[in-house]
Enzyme design. Structure first.
Site: not given
Ligand SMILES: *[C@@H]1O[C@H](CO)[C@@H](O)[C@H](O)[C@H]1NC(C)=O
Ligand SMILES: *[C@@H]1O[C@H](CO)[C@@H](O)[C@H](O)[C@H]1NC(C)=O
Ligand SMILES: *[C@@H]1O[C@H](CO)[C@@H](O)[C@H](O)[C@H]1NC(C)=O
Length: 448
Positions: A252-253
């Site tokens: 994810d980010d």
């Protein structure tokens, strides 16, 4: 001389598509001095407290006893807790003030997978509930609430979350509460995390929330590309945070700056400010440098520079939503190289979910003063989009010296914009008319 050659190179960098940003240009600026560094003369080892690094023995009591000793038999200058080479299996534990957790080379602190036995703590007030599920949330594996002067460092030992059991529960929808972060500091001050490898976090990796004075440098954060919500570093309602010289490859980010969720974040009202991110390299199917989407306390004064991104979903991503309220202002992202990305740049007012249906649809975020400059992208499928809100258009959005090339000629798809004003200079592909039609210098001057 070297500098003038380099600036000349930068001027003609459209002709040098594979120029990458390295820390070798000029004097290197670092986070040093953001938080006082401490040398601790009092040292103890986890083995003094019965710790066994065989990968099987449960060391929870050893960690708790060692940290109890640091807390209650206070030594001047604090205490260093040494973790020798070996694999130390343990349940979650709390840190205390004035301590250094020091992982030797080949030391591993490994989380147990006994999810049924994992402590549950109250939700964050700025979220009103767990991020994934209503109610409380599982405590982070390593937790520091209300502490100050804490260092996690060493010789690149590993903190291993063994997150697969948690990812599978998420996939099977059998979670009872929100998954644990790997390391969380809450209401903490003067924290340094350096020279540590983080692996397989159940959820977000490093989460400083309601903190001030946090340095994170020389860290490596790894989790599989398909692991859910394994954000790298999420500074949340925190100020004076400096992140540098790190490699992050997760599901994810890589770095996402946040500040609370809808009506709970608005009521709590604590912004994230003074966030520096530099010389970070990584890859992820989601965002490289992100702000949001939870930004209800506001996010301001962010500088991200010298970022290298490979195999990305979205390189630079500012995201908020109706109901968030708050603001995103004075954000600078500069000197970014990206290679193989679905999208180069996205600034959007319609991203992310809501904690419940009590959010105020009139609580519109204000996005003002975003400078994105010196971005080189190769194999970028879509250039980007900037989509503000009809009743709260994004203002002073400035793009400068941006070159995004597609995988095949003629290149990346065109920009898409709506409800935005600002300026664009030397942007390829040609930016949307919303940015080139308006008065350029005036609309980019007040913050930069
Ligand atoms: C650890 O900290 C949490 C949050 O402050 C607290 O609820 C919990 O009781 C602590 N656990 C131990 C074993 O001290
Ligand atoms: C630890 O890792 C960092 C960052 O990757 C690196 O700069 C440093 O030289 C390593 N240190 C040791 C002792 O291996
Ligand atoms: C904008 O943010 C930078 C940090 O990135 C800070 O140095 C500067 O003072 C801020 N500008 C304003 C007008 O607040």
């Amino acid at each position: 001389m070297l500098r003038s050659v380099i600036s000349l190179l930068l001027c003609f960098s459209a002709m040098v598509p594979f120029l990458k940003y390295t820390s070798a240009i000029g004097d290197v600026i670092t986070c040093s001095g953001t938080v006082p560094m401490r040398y601790r003369s009092d040292k103890i080892s986890i083995t003094d407290f019965g710790g066994v690094g065989d990968g099987r023995t449960l060391n929870t009591k050893a960690f708790r006893a060692a940290i109890y000793r640091i807390q209650h038999l206070r030594r001047r200058g604090g205490t260093l807790l040494y973790i020798p080479p070996g694999v130390y299996l343990t349940e979650s534990f709390n840190l205390t003030s004035h301590m250094t957790l020091y992982l030797a080379k080949d030391a591993v602190i490994r989380a147990t997978q006994d999810t049924w036995n994992w402590p549950v703590i109250a939700p964050l007030p700025s979220y009103g509930r767990g991020r994934e599920l209503p109610g409380g949330r599982y405590m982070s594996f390593i937790h520091g609430d209300g502490v100050h002067d804490v260092i996690i460092t060493g010789e690149n030992g590993t903190i291993d979350g063994q997150g697969d059991v948690w990812w599978n529960m998420w996939r099977q929808r059998s979670l009872q509460y929100t998954r644990p972060n790997l390391v969380e500091f809450m209401n903490a001050k003067n924290i340094i995390i350096s020279n540590v490898i983080f692996r397989n976090s159940p959820f977000w990796n490093i989460h400083p929330v309601y903190c001030s004075g946090v340095v994170i440098r020389y860290v490596t954060i790894l989790a599989p590309f398909d692991s859910p919500n394994t954000d790298g570093i999420d500074p949340d309602s925190s100020s004076n945070v400096c992140i540098e010289d790190s490699y992050i490859a997760t599901g994810d980010d890589l770095v996402a700056v946040k500040s609370g969720w809808d009506e709970y974040g608005i009521a709590y009202g604590r912004p994230s400010s003074g966030i520096t991110i530099r010389r970070v390299t990584g890859s992820s199917p989601f965002s490289g440098i992100a702000i949001g989407s939870e930004t209800s306390g506001g996010v301001e004064d962010v500088l991200a520079e010298n970022i290298n991104l490979y195999n990305m979903g979205i390189g630079i991503h500012l995201k908020t939503n109706i109901g968030r309220g708050g603001f995103i202002r004075n954000i600078t992202v500069s000197d970014v190289y990206m290679e193989n990305a679905q999208k180069g740049i996205r600034i959007a007012g319609d991203v992310g979910d809501h904690p419940d249906d009590k959010f105020n649809p009139n609580a519109l975020p204000v996005v003002n003063g975003v400078m994105i400059k010196n971005v080189w992208g190769v194999k970028v499928q879509q250039s980007g989009s900037i989509q503000g809100l009809k009743n709260s258009p994004f203002t002073q959005i400035c793009l400068s010296n941006i070159n995004l090339r597609g995988a095949v000629a003629p290149g990346s798809t065109p920009w898409k914009c709506s409800d935005v004003s600002g300026a664009a200079v030397q942007v390829s592909p040609w930016p949307c008319s919303e940015l080139i039609g308006t008065g350029r210098t005036a609309s980019c001057s007040s913050y930069f």
